[in-house]
Scaffold this active site. Structure first.
Site, mmCIF file in Angstrom:
data_model
loop_
_atom_site.group_PDB
_atom_site.id
_atom_site.type_symbol
_atom_site.label_atom_id
_atom_site.label_comp_id
_atom_site.label_asym_id
_atom_site.label_seq_id
_atom_site.Cartn_x
_atom_site.Cartn_y
_atom_site.Cartn_z
ATOM 1 N N ASP A 52 30.732 28.440 60.263
ATOM 2 C CA ASP A 52 30.032 29.490 61.004
ATOM 3 C C ASP A 52 30.919 29.924 62.169
ATOM 4 O OD1 ASP A 52 28.192 31.210 62.049
ATOM 5 O OD2 ASP A 52 26.760 29.681 62.673
ATOM 6 N N ASP B 106 29.643 36.157 59.042
ATOM 7 C CA ASP B 106 30.222 35.117 59.894
ATOM 8 C C ASP B 106 29.950 33.693 59.435
ATOM 9 O OD1 ASP B 106 27.545 35.259 60.430
ATOM 10 O OD2 ASP B 106 27.739 35.139 62.596
ATOM 11 N N GLU B 107 29.351 33.484 58.261
ATOM 12 C CA GLU B 107 29.130 32.110 57.825
ATOM 13 C C GLU B 107 29.103 32.017 56.303
ATOM 14 O OE1 GLU B 107 25.296 30.320 58.648
ATOM 15 O OE2 GLU B 107 24.430 32.295 59.029
#
Length: 356
Positions: A8, A103-104
């Protein structure tokens, strides 16, 4: 036993802006709409988070918490480019990559770990280093033997952290974990659990299943499975879309039926374009409206044949809207159009969607 990494990026959007604009560094930065609009926070720097600001918070509320915060609009296309750059680091290690957002992502590194005689922890550490060396952005990672534990681990030591939950450590860790940190437990569920004197993992694990089900229904079993550290879900390299759609918070309260229809037609075009982009077809159309008093309604129509063209939905948008227009239109603050029942296997050749 599987070896799963959850990676993340730390305050991804805000971190990119602080990297690219030195004047934003060490200041509370909010990526999102201006506080005098109905926008929400897309991302907040850690300096802003110290004031209690978080993503999805209304911008005006964030401004109240931190009047001196810097607000800037997001650059989504640019963030996507950097996300794709980071994801390229994952593919030499495993094809089993399940992105959750820009983002993850989850990575199943079981095979790579075994064939290259390297631990999942070492793999995660090398990836974090590579991400930083290449982008000057930090990420955090969680390593464990299933997705749920890897995600929980990732949240424990942010930013720029690495947490490992081995089979030996997992259960003691979960037993002391506050229930608010378990996946699927939001504020409403947490209040119910607290009323039942369930405050952490061991309370949840040892709770009477029948009593728990009476208060939480079918979700009770899954939550207790989580408390035992069980999660059989595989890492899916191609995530299945449940629905595709668009919604918009309006800059003013809408009260004109004709304008409402126009905006929904525009949204429908965008949503249908997204279907085409993902090479999908859909049989269900859903209309979403949120009024100025925050009352929210949805209306849906499912067909036996897919919506092939954007204009196929126009008739049904009118039909779904009609009951809402019998009396004067209440002020509306948000509208949305979404498609679901995607790629249904029993679709027949396209027939007329409504009588001429």
């Amino acid at each position: 036993m599987r070896k799963i990494i959850h990676i993340d990026m730390d305050a991804f959007y805000a971190a990119i802006e602080q990297r690219d604009h030195p004047q934003y560094r060490n200041h509370p930065l909010i990526v999102g709409g201006a506080p005098n609009t109905r926008s929400v926070v897309a991302a907040a720097s850690y300096e802003a988070r110290a004031y209690g600001i978080h993503s999805a918070m209304p911008s005006h509320q964030a401004h109240k918490l931190c009047p001196h915060a810097i607000f800037i609009p997001p650059r989504i296309a640019y963030y996507k480019t950097i996300s794709q750059q980071i994801r390229q680091f994952f593919y030499p290690i495993t094809p089993l990559i399940e992105p959750l957002s820009l983002d993850e992502a989850y990575l199943d590194v079981t095979h790579y770990s075994q064939t290259h005689h390297i631990s999942a922890t070492q793999i995660a550490r090398q990836l974090l280093e590579k991400i930083y060396q290449t982008t000057q952005l930090t990420a955090s990672a969680g390593v464990s033997y299933n997705k749920m534990l890897a995600k929980i681990a990732c949240e424990q030591n942010k930013p720029n952290g690495l947490t490992i939950l081995t089979p030996k450590k997992a259960q003691p860790f979960l037993d002391q974990l506050p229930i608010e940190q378990f996946p699927g437990i939001g504020q409403a569920t947490a209040k119910i659990l607290h009323r039942l004197e369930i405050h952490n993992g061991i309370h949840l694990r040892q709770a009477n299943p029948h009593n728990l089900q009476q208060h939480l229904g079918k979700r009770a079993l899954q939550l207790q499975q989580n408390a035992h550290g069980h999660d059989p879900r595989p890492v899916l390299s191609h995530r299945t879309h449940q629905s595709i759609g668009r919604e918009q918070t309006l800059s003013y309260n809408l009260t004109e039926p004709h304008r409402l229809y126009q905006l929904l037609i525009q949204q429908n075009q965008q949503a249908h374009n997204d279907l085409i982009t993902h090479n999908l077809q859909a049989r269900t159309l859903t209309l979403k409206i949120k009024y100025a008093d925050f009352q929210q309604i949805t209306r849906s129509k499912t067909l036996t044949t897919p919506f092939i063209h954007p204009t196929d939905a126009h008739h049904w948008i009118k039909i779904l809207l009609a009951p809402l227009l019998i009396s004067p239109l209440k002020p509306i603050r948000l509208i949305g159009i979404s498609y679901s029942t995607l790629n249904a296997p029993n679709l027949q050749p396209q027939l007329p969607l409504f009588p001429s």
